[in-house]
Design a protein around this motif. Structure first.
Motif, mmCIF file in Angstrom:
data_model
loop_
_atom_site.group_PDB
_atom_site.id
_atom_site.type_symbol
_atom_site.label_atom_id
_atom_site.label_comp_id
_atom_site.label_asym_id
_atom_site.label_seq_id
_atom_site.Cartn_x
_atom_site.Cartn_y
_atom_site.Cartn_z
ATOM 1 N N ASN A 191 0.845 -1.195 0.000
ATOM 2 C CA ASN A 191 0.000 0.000 0.000
ATOM 3 C C ASN A 191 0.887 1.255 0.000
ATOM 4 O OD1 ASN A 191 -1.955 1.940 0.400
ATOM 5 N ND2 ASN A 191 -2.302 1.415 2.562
ATOM 6 N N THR A 192 1.503 1.525 -1.145
ATOM 7 C CA THR A 192 2.434 2.664 -1.190
ATOM 8 C C THR A 192 1.693 3.990 -1.050
ATOM 9 O OG1 THR A 192 2.511 2.180 -3.561
ATOM 10 C CG2 THR A 192 4.486 1.768 -2.320
ATOM 11 N N ALA A 193 0.449 4.043 -1.525
ATOM 12 C CA ALA A 193 -0.303 5.284 -1.314
ATOM 13 C C ALA A 193 -0.412 5.570 0.188
ATOM 14 C CB ALA A 193 -1.685 5.190 -1.951
ATOM 15 N N GLY A 194 -0.623 4.523 0.967
ATOM 16 C CA GLY A 194 -0.766 4.672 2.408
ATOM 17 C C GLY A 194 0.430 5.337 3.060
ATOM 18 N N ILE A 195 1.626 5.014 2.576
ATOM 19 C CA ILE A 195 2.807 5.599 3.215
ATOM 20 C C ILE A 195 3.172 6.951 2.603
ATOM 21 C CG2 ILE A 195 4.678 4.516 1.873
ATOM 22 C CD1 ILE A 195 5.453 3.930 5.165
ATOM 23 N N LEU A 196 2.711 7.226 1.375
ATOM 24 C CA LEU A 196 2.973 8.558 0.800
ATOM 25 C C LEU A 196 2.116 9.629 1.489
ATOM 26 C CD1 LEU A 196 3.387 7.856 -3.038
ATOM 27 C CD2 LEU A 196 5.155 8.275 -1.318
ATOM 28 N N ILE A 197 0.897 9.239 1.905
ATOM 29 C CA ILE A 197 0.052 10.173 2.634
ATOM 30 C C ILE A 197 0.751 10.541 3.944
ATOM 31 C CG2 ILE A 197 -2.185 10.494 3.782
ATOM 32 C CD1 ILE A 197 -3.235 8.263 1.844
ATOM 33 N N ALA A 198 0.831 11.823 4.238
ATOM 34 C CA ALA A 198 1.469 12.316 5.476
ATOM 35 C C ALA A 198 2.987 12.186 5.468
ATOM 36 C CB ALA A 198 0.908 11.626 6.727
ATOM 37 N N SER A 199 3.579 11.902 4.307
ATOM 38 C CA SER A 199 5.044 11.757 4.290
ATOM 39 C C SER A 199 5.735 13.099 4.041
ATOM 40 C CB SER A 199 5.474 10.723 3.257
ATOM 41 O OG SER A 199 5.213 11.180 1.946
ATOM 42 N N GLU A 200 4.975 14.180 3.974
ATOM 43 C CA GLU A 200 5.515 15.546 3.960
ATOM 44 C C GLU A 200 6.502 15.791 2.818
ATOM 45 O OE1 GLU A 200 6.706 16.934 7.819
ATOM 46 O OE2 GLU A 200 4.965 16.077 8.819
ATOM 47 N N GLY A 201 6.233 15.183 1.677
ATOM 48 C CA GLY A 201 7.082 15.436 0.512
ATOM 49 C C GLY A 201 8.484 14.896 0.640
ATOM 50 N N THR A 202 8.694 13.917 1.512
ATOM 51 C CA THR A 202 10.055 13.398 1.714
ATOM 52 C C THR A 202 10.323 12.116 0.941
ATOM 53 O OG1 THR A 202 9.429 12.059 3.624
ATOM 54 C CG2 THR A 202 10.110 14.332 4.073
ATOM 55 N N LEU A 203 9.261 11.508 0.363
ATOM 56 C CA LEU A 203 9.454 10.203 -0.277
ATOM 57 C C LEU A 203 9.285 10.243 -1.787
ATOM 58 C CD1 LEU A 203 7.541 7.849 2.228
ATOM 59 C CD2 LEU A 203 9.961 8.464 2.221
ATOM 60 N N ALA A 204 8.394 11.090 -2.272
ATOM 61 C CA ALA A 204 8.096 11.151 -3.705
ATOM 62 C C ALA A 204 7.340 12.454 -3.955
ATOM 63 C CB ALA A 204 7.247 9.949 -4.116
ATOM 64 N N VAL A 205 7.244 12.847 -5.225
ATOM 65 C CA VAL A 205 6.439 14.027 -5.572
ATOM 66 C C VAL A 205 5.117 13.531 -6.141
ATOM 67 C CG1 VAL A 205 6.274 16.077 -7.018
ATOM 68 C CG2 VAL A 205 8.485 15.427 -6.016
ATOM 69 N N ILE A 206 4.042 13.890 -5.473
ATOM 70 C CA ILE A 206 2.713 13.460 -5.904
ATOM 71 C C ILE A 206 2.297 14.280 -7.130
ATOM 72 C CG2 ILE A 206 0.274 13.440 -5.242
ATOM 73 C CD1 ILE A 206 1.335 12.999 -2.314
ATOM 74 N N THR A 207 1.869 13.594 -8.189
ATOM 75 C CA THR A 207 1.523 14.306 -9.424
ATOM 76 C C THR A 207 0.043 14.184 -9.793
ATOM 77 O OG1 THR A 207 2.291 12.339 -10.599
ATOM 78 C CG2 THR A 207 3.823 14.198 -10.447
ATOM 79 N N GLU A 208 -0.656 13.263 -9.173
ATOM 80 C CA GLU A 208 -2.093 13.120 -9.448
ATOM 81 C C GLU A 208 -2.739 12.416 -8.262
ATOM 82 O OE1 GLU A 208 -3.361 11.883 -13.543
ATOM 83 O OE2 GLU A 208 -4.531 10.417 -12.404
ATOM 84 N N ILE A 209 -3.947 12.853 -7.910
ATOM 85 C CA ILE A 209 -4.626 12.323 -6.726
ATOM 86 C C ILE A 209 -6.043 11.902 -7.110
ATOM 87 C CG2 ILE A 209 -5.301 12.829 -4.341
ATOM 88 C CD1 ILE A 209 -3.389 15.321 -4.554
#
Lengths: 462, 462
Positions: A191-209
Motif C-alpha cells: 500500500n504505497t499510497a498509504g505511506i505517501l500520505i502524510a510523508s511531507e514530501g520526503t518520499l516522492a512528488v505526488i503528481t495526481e490524486i
C-alpha cells in the motif's frame, strides 16, 4: 548556491519562463505559515508529470536537493528549503481538476488544485468532499495529502487519508509510479499510497490524486452546547459520541477563549456563565434524522452537566453560532504578543485530563494557555501565550512549557500532531513520541524511496 | 532441514512445549485454503511479544526463514513456507481480546484472535466491528490485517484497513515498534501501520492490533432485486449507489450461479426469469431511515430494468434471501471438477463491461465462468470451471483464461485481488498489474524492513 550548468539543464527541461532564481522569486517562495524564512536556490514550475520526472532524475544524479511545494500554507515548515535547494512548485501549472467521475463517485486532481475549488466543483454536481482544513480557501490538495490534513468535519467524516484512493507520484530517481486505483478494494502489492500520505514530501512528488467522494448530505443544522466548565464539556465529548451521537463537527472553546472573544468582539452573544462550549453541525438525509441526532446530543450533553443547548433556526443564526469558533484563533492574541501553538491529539476519553494537565503546565510557567479545536476527534489547538516576545527568558519558558505539554500528551497515549505535521517545527520533539527503533525504521523507509536524500531533507527529525 | 543447534536455541526461548518439528506438526501446518502443501522445518508458538522479538532477532542473525501464520485460512498461500523455514504460529497463545475501550470505541486484540469471536464480544456491549470476510468464523484478525480482508459489509462500511488505528509489530531484527495510536488523528512520523496492512507478513510480525469500533446499527432489513440480465444488474449497482443508495451489502449472483443453485437446491425459491440478482441488507438507526433507503434502492433498481424487488418481512425470510448467496460457491461445482477462482475488483461503473468480457474469455476457451460476489464494492469472484481436472490441456487452458481475465481487468482500471491477496498463487501475475518501477519500489520497501529477506520470502512476486 546552485551551479549555473545545473540551472541551464533544468531550463532546457521546463523553458526559461518556468524557472526563476532572481531575488524576488527566492523571497516569494521562502515562507509558509510559520514565521521561519528559508530562501531556496531556485524555483522551478514543472508543466506536467514528465517535467517532474526529468527534473528529479537529473537532480538525483547530481545530488541537488528538491523541496516540493503546494500553496505554502503549512504550519510546520514542511515546504521550506531548510538548507537550500530547489523549490518544485506545483501551483502554477499542475493545478487542474482532471475529472469528476459521477458513476464511481471519484474525483481526479492535480496536486496544485486548491481544496475549496475542488469542494465547490463536486458540490455543484451533488457530491461532497469532506476534508476541510481551516486553510481550505488557499491550501492545495497535494499539500493536504502530504500532511494528511484534517478539518472541522473529521469527527464524522474522517481525514484526508480516508479519501485518497490512488496517487500517481514520481520517485527521486525519476520513476513514475501508480499507487492504488479507482476501486474500493485493492490488495495487490504494498500500500504505497498509504505511506505517501502524510510523508511531507520526503518520499516522492505526488503528481495526481484520485479522491473518494460521497453524496452531498441534504440537511444540516448547527448546535451549541454550553457547559459550566472545561471538564464537563470535555467529558460530554466522549460520552455523547459513545452514546451514538454522530455530529459532523464537535468543536471546543475553553473559558479563556470565551473570555477573549467577549473582550475582542463586544457585540458577540455568548452565554454569560459558559466555562466551556461545544459547537458544530449535524447533517443527514432527512429532517427527522437531524432531529433525532440533535435529541441524542442534547440528552447526552444534559447528562454531563450542560447548562444550555441552542439550535440555530436558520443560516444566519448558524453563522452567529459559528462566529465564535471561527474567530477563536485571533481572539487569543489578547493574552500576549506571541502564540506558541500546537495541535496535539489524544484518545477522546483523555480530553478532560489532558486539558487539566495542560493548564497546570501553563500555570507552572505563568502562561495563559487558551485551548480550542476539534474535540470531536480529540485534536486540540493548544496556545501558550507569551506576553512579551522580546523577553528571552519568557520565550525560553514558553518552549519549555511546549516540550512538557508534548511529553504529557504522549504519556496519555496522544500524539505531537493531529493535522499540522512535523516538518521543521516539531522535529526536535520526535524523540518524545518515537523510540530509536521507530526512528531507525523511518530512516530505512526514507532511504528505500530516496537513497540520495535529495527530496525535502532535514524534515521530520530524520 | 534446520540445524539442531538452532532448534535448541529456539527451544530455550519458548520452552519445549512450544516448538515442534515432528512429522504430524509439520503436516498440520503445511496447508491453507489453497490446495498447495509446503512443509515447514519446524513450528514455533511464541507466548508473547518478547518471544516473537527474541525468535526474530536470532533467526535474522542466522538467516533462518520465518513464516508468520494466523489461522491458515488464506486463499493465496500467504502463510505457506514456500521453500522451507519456521512457521511462527500466533494462534495458540497470542489470541486474546485485550480490551474493549467503550469510551473511545476501540478494541485491542492479539493477532491470533478469531474475527467472529471479536465481533460477538463487541456486539454484546452495543458496538460493531464491520469487516466480515467469508472466513469470519475461523480466520484470525492478524491474518485479516495482513491481507486487508474485505467481506459482505464493505459496500457501506469499508474494509479492514478502514478500522486499523494502531499496530504493535516486531521487525525482522527483533525491534518492537508501535505504529499509530488510539487517536482519530495522528500525523507524526511515517504511516507505518498503513504499509503493514496488506503486506502479507513480509515486513514485520504483527503482535497487537487496535481496531476502531462503531455503534451497532439498531435496525436491519434484507432486500433482493431481480434483473432480467447480468448487464442490467451490474448497471443498477453503480447507478443506484451514485443515486444515494447506501446498503450495507449489494451482493451479486449471475445467471449461471442462479441455474446452479436451482439444480443443487431444488427446494430453493428463486425467481423463474432471473438473469441476475442483487441481494443485501440495509441498516440504520431508525425504521424510517430503513424504509427511505429501501425506497431509493427500489426506485433506482426499477429505473435500471429490475423485474422484482423483494423485502424480507422477518428474520426467517431474510435467511431465505441470503441462502442463495451463501451457497453460491459450492453450487458452482455442478459445472466442473475444479474451480479456478479469482477475486478481481474493478471501478463499479466498469462492472457491466467487465462481466461481458470475462464471459467472452470463458467462451473462447470453452469454460463456464459463473460469477458472484461483492458487486457493491466492485469485487467479483470469478470462477473458471474446469470440467475434467485430470485433463492437462483443459487445466492449461484454464490458467490461460485466468491470465487473460487478469489482463482484461487491469486494462479496465481494476486489480488482481480485491481481498484475497497475492501470496504465491497470484505472484506470477504481478507483472500484469505493476511496472518494473513499481516492483522495484516494492523490493526496496521489503529491503528497508527486512534486509536479510528472512520474513515470508518468495511472496507477492518480490
Amino acid at each position: 548556491m546552485i551551479d549555473k550548468k545545473h540551472l541551464d539543464y533544468l531550463t532546457s527541461i521546463v523553458g526559461e519562463e518556468n524557472i526563476k532564481s532572481d531575488k524576488a522569486h527566492l523571497i516569494a517562495f521562502c515562507y509558509d505559515a510559520t514565521r521561519s524564512r528559508f530562501e531556496p536556490d531556485a524555483v522551478v514550475f514543472p508543466r506536467h508529470e514528465q517535467d517532474v520526472s526529468d527534473i528529479l532524475k537529473y537532480c538525483n544524479e547530481h545530488k541537488i536537493v528538491i523541496v516540493p511545494r503546494g500553496a505554502g500554507s503549512g504550519f510546520t515548515g514542511g515546504a521550506l528549503p531548510a538548507n537550500g535547494g530547489i523549490i518544485l512548485s506545483l501551483e502554477r501549472h499542475m493545478n487542474k481538476l482532471l475529472e469528476i467521475d459521477m458513476e464511481n463517485m471519484v474525483g481526479v486532481v492535480q496536486p496544485g488544485l486548491i481544496n475549496m475549488q475542488f469542494q465547490k466543483a463536486v458540490e455543484e454536481v451533488g457530491l461532497f468532499y469532506p476534508p476541510d482544513p481551516a486553510s481550505e480557501e488557499y491550501s492545495s490538495l497535494g499539500g493536504n495529502v502530504s500532511e494528511n490534513a484534517g478539518g472541522m468535519r473529521a469527527a464524522k467524516y474522517g481525514i484526508t487519508k480516508d479519501y485518497v484512493m490512488a496517487l500517481r507520484a514520481v520517485l527521486p530517481n525519476g520513476d513514475i509510479i501508480v499507487a492504488g486505483k479507482k476501486t474500493i478494494k485493492d490488495v495487490a502489492g504494498y500500500n504505497t499510497a498509504g505511506i505517501l500520505i502524510a510523508s511531507e514530501g520526503t518520499l516522492a512528488v505526488i503528481t495526481e490524486i484520485t479522491l473518494k467522494l460521497i453524496p452531498k448530505p441534504k440537511f444540516k443544522k448547527t448546535y451549541m452546547g454550553v457547559f459550566p466548565s472545561v471538564d464537563s464539556a470535555m467529558t460530554a465529548v466522549f460520552k455523547s459520541l459513545a452514546a451514538g451521537a454522530n455530529p459532523v463537527a464537535m468543536e471546543f472553546l475553553d473559558a479563556l477563549v470565551i473570555k477573549a472573544l467577549k473582550q475582542k468582539f463586544p457585540h458577540i452573544s455568548l452565554p454569560e456563565n459558559a466555562g466551556g462550549i461545544l459547537v458544530g453541525d449535524v447533517d443527514a438525509s432527512s429532517e427527522d434524522e437531524i432531529n433525532s441526532q440533535l435529541e441524542t446530543l442534547k440528552n447526552s450533553f444534559a447528562q454531563n452537566g450542560s447548562i444550555d443547548f441552542i439550535v440555530a433556526s436558520d443560516e444566519e443564526e448558524s453563522k452567529k453560532l459559528w462566529f465564535a469558533r471561527r474567530n477563536a484563533s485571533p481572539a487569543t492574541m489578547i493574552y500576549g504578543t506571541k502564540k506558541l501553538n500546537e495541535d496535539i491529539s489524544v484518545p477522546r476519553s483523555k480530553l478532560p485530563i489532558a486539558l487539566e494537565g495542560i493548564y497546570k503546565i501553563g500555570e507552572k510557567y505563568g502562561f495563559n494557555v487558551p485551548c480550542f479545536g476539534h474535540a470531536g476527534d480529540g485534536n486540540i489547538h493548544v496556545n501558550v501565550m507569551v506576553k512579551d516576545k522580546t523577553n528571552e527568558k519568557e520565550m525560553e519558558d514558553g518552549h519549555k512549557a511546549i516540550e512538557e505539554i508534548f511529553q504529557y500528551v504522549v504519556d496519555l497515549g496522544g500524539t505531537l500532531s493531529g493535522e499540522h505535521g512535523i516538518g521543521l517545527s516539531k522535529a526536535p520533539f520526535m524523540n518524545i513520541a518515537f523510540t530509536e527503533a521507530e526512528m531507525n525504521l523511518f530512516r530505512s523507509i526514507k532511504k528505500a524511496f530516496d537513497p540520495n536524500n535529495i527530496l525535502n531533507p532535514f524534515k521530520m527529525g530524520l
